[in-house]
Structure formats: structure tokens, C-alpha cells
Scaffold this motif. Structure first.
Motif, PDB file in Angstrom:
ATOM      1  N   VAL A 105       0.798  -1.197   0.000  1.00 54.24           N
ATOM      2  CA  VAL A 105       0.030  -0.230  -0.038  1.00 54.24           C
ATOM      3  C   VAL A 105       0.780   1.219  -0.041  1.00 54.24           C
ATOM      4  O   VAL A 105       0.549   2.270  -0.809  1.00 54.24           O
ATOM      5  N   ALA A 106       1.987   1.169   0.782  1.00 57.37           N
ATOM      6  CA  ALA A 106       2.771   2.336   0.829  1.00 57.37           C
ATOM      7  C   ALA A 106       3.317   2.652  -0.494  1.00 57.37           C
ATOM      8  O   ALA A 106       3.667   3.727  -0.995  1.00 57.37           O
ATOM      9  N   ILE A 107       4.023   1.514  -1.258  1.00 57.10           N
ATOM     10  CA  ILE A 107       4.517   1.654  -2.509  1.00 57.10           C
ATOM     11  C   ILE A 107       3.441   2.130  -3.596  1.00 57.10           C
ATOM     12  O   ILE A 107       3.789   3.051  -4.431  1.00 57.10           O
ATOM     13  N   ILE A 108       2.136   1.690  -3.581  1.00 56.13           N
ATOM     14  CA  ILE A 108       1.273   2.198  -4.699  1.00 56.13           C
ATOM     15  C   ILE A 108       0.897   3.580  -4.521  1.00 56.13           C
ATOM     16  O   ILE A 108       0.793   4.429  -5.349  1.00 56.13           O
ATOM     17  N   ALA A 109       0.846   4.074  -2.962  1.00 56.86           N
ATOM     18  CA  ALA A 109       0.652   5.391  -2.672  1.00 56.86           C
ATOM     19  C   ALA A 109       1.697   6.326  -3.066  1.00 56.86           C
ATOM     20  O   ALA A 109       1.192   7.329  -3.757  1.00 56.86           O
ATOM     21  N   GLN A 110       2.908   5.858  -3.117  1.00 50.53           N
ATOM     22  CA  GLN A 110       4.112   6.812  -3.515  1.00 50.53           C
ATOM     23  C   GLN A 110       4.098   6.924  -4.971  1.00 50.53           C
ATOM     24  O   GLN A 110       4.194   7.914  -5.690  1.00 50.53           O
ATOM     25  N   ILE A 111       3.713   5.668  -5.549  1.00 47.35           N
ATOM     26  CA  ILE A 111       3.811   5.798  -7.119  1.00 47.35           C
ATOM     27  C   ILE A 111       2.628   6.621  -7.811  1.00 47.35           C
ATOM     28  O   ILE A 111       2.747   7.667  -8.569  1.00 47.35           O
ATOM     29  N   ILE A 112       1.434   6.437  -6.981  1.00 44.98           N
ATOM     30  CA  ILE A 112       0.235   7.426  -7.183  1.00 44.98           C
ATOM     31  C   ILE A 112       0.781   8.639  -7.051  1.00 44.98           C
ATOM     32  O   ILE A 112       0.308   9.765  -8.094  1.00 44.98           O
ATOM     33  N   PHE A 113       1.203   9.161  -6.007  1.00 43.50           N
ATOM     34  CA  PHE A 113       1.390  10.395  -5.692  1.00 43.50           C
ATOM     35  C   PHE A 113       2.631  11.032  -6.689  1.00 43.50           C
ATOM     36  O   PHE A 113       2.462  12.298  -7.153  1.00 43.50           O
TER      37      PHE A 113
END
Length: 207
Positions: free
Chosen positions: A68-76
Motif C-alpha cells: 500500500v505504501a509503494i502504490i501510494a508513493q507511485i500514485i502521488f
């Protein structure tokens, strides 16, 4: 072999990466990683029951949080790149920027290489290590399941071999009983036929 590798990953490598994700940056994910790091000693020893219940659930939680942290960073970062120039929508002193920093989401245009590594790489490393642990746990569980099924088959075969003599004896007794019943019925029919012949002969001789 798999058990020793899993022990090294769970008790050495995974605590190191969780510790790095906790210390080298300050965010909400770091707080969660610190809590998971403190929870490792309470999982107990590595045995069949704990691997099947505690450790598998723990690794799944670690992998999901890091993912979830990786996906949030990619989206941001994708949103910041899409709205050119990069990061012009976020000022350094706004409330939204401070809230995003609490979740580990920051602009990377003014950050040096060390800060980028501190912000991005801990989640990736934690996800990679937890994925490897999950794969090894899955292999161990598959081996245990195959071993249990083999043991059950062996016990079933042994039970069948132990029970088979009694079954064969009962079957042979039943067959013998049926045979003698058939013999007796044949004898009765022959006796009736002989009686019929004698009665008919007597009636013919003495009309």
C-alpha cells in the motif's frame, strides 16, 4: 533447508529492514513498521502450528502494508509528474503538504539522493523480503500437507492390512454358509424327487 532460511529471514533480515523503515524516516508507515518489529518476538518459535497461523498472517500484513505504501508513493509521484511543472501544486508550508509528509509523501525535486533512498527504498525492500518469506512459508506448508497426506495414506493402508484378515475370514465363512445352504436345498429336492418316484411306483403297483 527451507526452515533454516525462513528462520534467518524472520529473525535477522526482516527485523533489520523493519528497523530501517522505522528509524531512517518519520511517517505513519514508520510507526506501523516499528509496531510490527516489536511484535516479532511475541510470535513464538518456528514450528508447524505457528508457521500455519501466526507467521503466515504476520507476513501477509507486512507485505500488504508495504505494498500500500509503494502504490501510494507511485500514485502521488505520478500526479506530481502529470501536473507540470513538477510539484508546483504543493507549497512547502501548507497543511496538505505537512499531512502528506506524515504519510511519507513528499516532493523529490529538491531532495538529494540520500533523502530519496530514505523515502522510497524502505517500503520496496520490506515488500521484497516479506514476499520471499511468504513464498518460503507457502513451500513449507505445501511440504507439510504432502507429508500429512502421505502419513494418512500409509496409516490407511496399514489399517486395511490389519483389518483384511478378519474381513477375509468373515467373507469365507459367509461363502461356506451359502454353499452348505445350496447343498441342503439340492438334497431336499432330490429327496422330494425320490419320494415322488416311490409314491408313483406304489400307486402303479398297487392301484
Amino acid at each position: 533447508m527451507s526452515g533454516s532460511i525462513l528462520t534467518g529471514l524472520l529473525f535477522i533480515l526482516l527485523p533489520i529492514v523493519l528497523f530501517s523503515g522505522t528509524v531512517f524516516r518519520y511517517s505513519f508507515a514508520s510507526f506501523i513498521y516499528g509496531f510490527l518489529l516489536l511484535a516479532i518476538p511475541w510470535l513464538g518459535s518456528i514450528n508447524r502450528r505457528n508457521i500455519r497461523t501466526r507467521y503466515r498472517l504476520f507476513i501477509i500484513i507486512v507485505a500488504l502494508i508495504s505494498l500500500v505504501a509503494i502504490i501510494a508513493q507511485i500514485i502521488f509521484q505520478s500526479i506530481l509528474v502529470a501536473k507540470k511543472p513538477y510539484g508546483h501544486t504543493l507549497n512547502s508550508c501548507t497543511t496538505i503538504t505537512l499531512i502528506l509528509r506524515y504519510f511519507g509523501l513528499e516532493r523529490l525535486d529538491n531532495a538529494d539522493v540520500i533523502r530519496i533512498i530514505r523515502l522510497v527504498f524502505p517500503d520496496i525492500i520490506i515488500f521484497a523480503v516479506s514476499t520471499i518469506c511468504f513464498i518460503i512459508i507457502r513451500r513449507i506448508l505445501v511440504k507439510l500437507q504432502r507429508r500429512e497426506t502421505a502419513e494418512l495414506q500409509i496409516s490407511a493402508i496399514s489399517n486395511e492390512t490389519n483389518i483384511s484378515p478378519s474381513k477375509t475370514n468373515s467373507i469365507s465363512r459367509a461363502n461356506k454358509g451359502k454353499f452348505w445352504q445350496r447343498v441342503l436345498s439340492i438334497i431336499r429336492r432330490i429327496r422330494l424327487f425320490i419320494q415322488f418316484i416311490f409314491v408313483g411306483g406304489a400307486a402303479f403297483v398297487y392301484p
